[in-house]
Design a protein around this motif. Structure first.
Motif, PDB file in Angstrom:
ATOM      1  N   ALA A  78       2.316   1.665  -3.456  1.00  0.00           N
ATOM      2  CA  ALA A  78       1.277   2.134  -4.385  1.00  0.00           C
ATOM      3  C   ALA A  78       1.025   3.626  -4.182  1.00  0.00           C
ATOM      4  O   ALA A  78       0.869   4.376  -5.152  1.00  0.00           O
ATOM      5  CB  ALA A  78      -0.008   1.335  -4.185  1.00  0.00           C
ATOM      6  N   SER A  79       1.018   4.058  -2.936  1.00  0.00           N
ATOM      7  CA  SER A  79       0.811   5.474  -2.636  1.00  0.00           C
ATOM      8  C   SER A  79       1.974   6.312  -3.171  1.00  0.00           C
ATOM      9  O   SER A  79       1.767   7.371  -3.770  1.00  0.00           O
ATOM     10  CB  SER A  79       0.681   5.658  -1.122  1.00  0.00           C
ATOM     11  N   GLU A 115       3.062  13.996 -14.045  1.00  0.00           N
ATOM     12  CA  GLU A 115       2.026  14.607 -14.875  1.00  0.00           C
ATOM     13  C   GLU A 115       2.034  16.127 -14.720  1.00  0.00           C
ATOM     14  O   GLU A 115       1.901  16.867 -15.709  1.00  0.00           O
ATOM     15  CB  GLU A 115       0.652  14.038 -14.506  1.00  0.00           C
ATOM     16  N   ASP A 146       0.827  -1.212   0.000  1.00  0.00           N
ATOM     17  CA  ASP A 146       0.000   0.000   0.000  1.00  0.00           C
ATOM     18  C   ASP A 146       0.861   1.262   0.000  1.00  0.00           C
ATOM     19  O   ASP A 146       0.545   2.233  -0.702  1.00  0.00           O
ATOM     20  CB  ASP A 146      -0.943   0.006   1.212  1.00  0.00           C
ATOM     21  N   GLN A 205       3.588   9.604  -9.996  1.00  0.00           N
ATOM     22  CA  GLN A 205       2.884   9.775 -11.266  1.00  0.00           C
ATOM     23  C   GLN A 205       2.219  11.145 -11.337  1.00  0.00           C
ATOM     24  O   GLN A 205       2.250  11.807 -12.382  1.00  0.00           O
ATOM     25  CB  GLN A 205       1.845   8.669 -11.450  1.00  0.00           C
ATOM     26  N   GLN A 206       1.644  11.585 -10.218  1.00  0.00           N
ATOM     27  CA  GLN A 206       1.002  12.903 -10.198  1.00  0.00           C
ATOM     28  C   GLN A 206       2.038  14.009 -10.395  1.00  0.00           C
ATOM     29  O   GLN A 206       1.797  14.978 -11.129  1.00  0.00           O
ATOM     30  CB  GLN A 206       0.252  13.110  -8.882  1.00  0.00           C
ATOM     31  N   LEU A 213       3.999   5.497  -5.624  1.00  0.00           N
ATOM     32  CA  LEU A 213       3.934   5.459  -7.088  1.00  0.00           C
ATOM     33  C   LEU A 213       2.898   6.454  -7.603  1.00  0.00           C
ATOM     34  O   LEU A 213       3.141   7.183  -8.567  1.00  0.00           O
ATOM     35  CB  LEU A 213       3.612   4.046  -7.569  1.00  0.00           C
ATOM     36  N   SER A 214       1.750   6.487  -6.945  1.00  0.00           N
ATOM     37  CA  SER A 214       0.696   7.424  -7.347  1.00  0.00           C
ATOM     38  C   SER A 214       1.180   8.870  -7.207  1.00  0.00           C
ATOM     39  O   SER A 214       0.955   9.697  -8.098  1.00  0.00           O
ATOM     40  CB  SER A 214      -0.547   7.203  -6.483  1.00  0.00           C
ATOM     41  N   ALA A 215       1.862   9.167  -6.104  1.00  0.00           N
ATOM     42  CA  ALA A 215       2.383  10.527  -5.893  1.00  0.00           C
ATOM     43  C   ALA A 215       3.417  10.875  -6.971  1.00  0.00           C
ATOM     44  O   ALA A 215       3.416  11.990  -7.505  1.00  0.00           O
ATOM     45  CB  ALA A 215       3.001  10.649  -4.501  1.00  0.00           C
TER      46      ALA A 215
END
Length: 121
Positions: free
Chosen positions: A55-56, A66, A52, A62-63, A58-60
């Motif tokens: 994943a968090s 972007e 988890d 990716q944001q 990785l999401s940060a």
């Protein structure tokens, strides 16, 4: 006979002792199995928590990527727009200058101005 009875009594005692040892061994095996299951559950919870967190992260990331890509795209678009505006302004200035020089050469033909002569041609 008494000796048979005594032998039978000893055999029963041995059998009871064996059963007690088997029971103790089974209890120990059950304890080990329970401890192993608890340990595996802790490992699984730890792995889930780490997954988890990853994943968090990785999401940060990716944001952030972007946002950086968007900022770069916006910057490039602004530069292109500014370049286009500058080019357009340069053309307008050139046209106005040429027009002014032509008028100047027309209104003041006595002026010996090379730029005005070039503008007339």
């Amino acid at each position: 006979t008494v000796s048979d009875f005594v032998a039978l009594e000893r055999a029963l005692e041995e059998q009871r002792g064996l059963r007690e040892m088997e029971r103790q061994e089974a209890a120990k095996a059950a304890d080990v199995a329970s401890d192993t299951i608890d340990h595996l559950k802790r490992l699984l919870r730890t792995a889930d928590s780490e997954r988890d967190q990853m994943a968090s992260r990785l999401s940060a990331l990716q944001q952030r990527q972007e946002a950086a890509t968007q900022a770069l795209t916006d910057r490039m678009a602004n530069k292109m727009h500014a370049f286009h505006d500058t080019e357009t302004q340069a053309k307008l200035i050139d046209q106005l200058l040429t027009k002014s020089m032509r008028r100047c050469a027309f209104e003041h033909p006595e002026t010996d101005c090379k730029v005005a002569r070039d503008a007339q041609q």
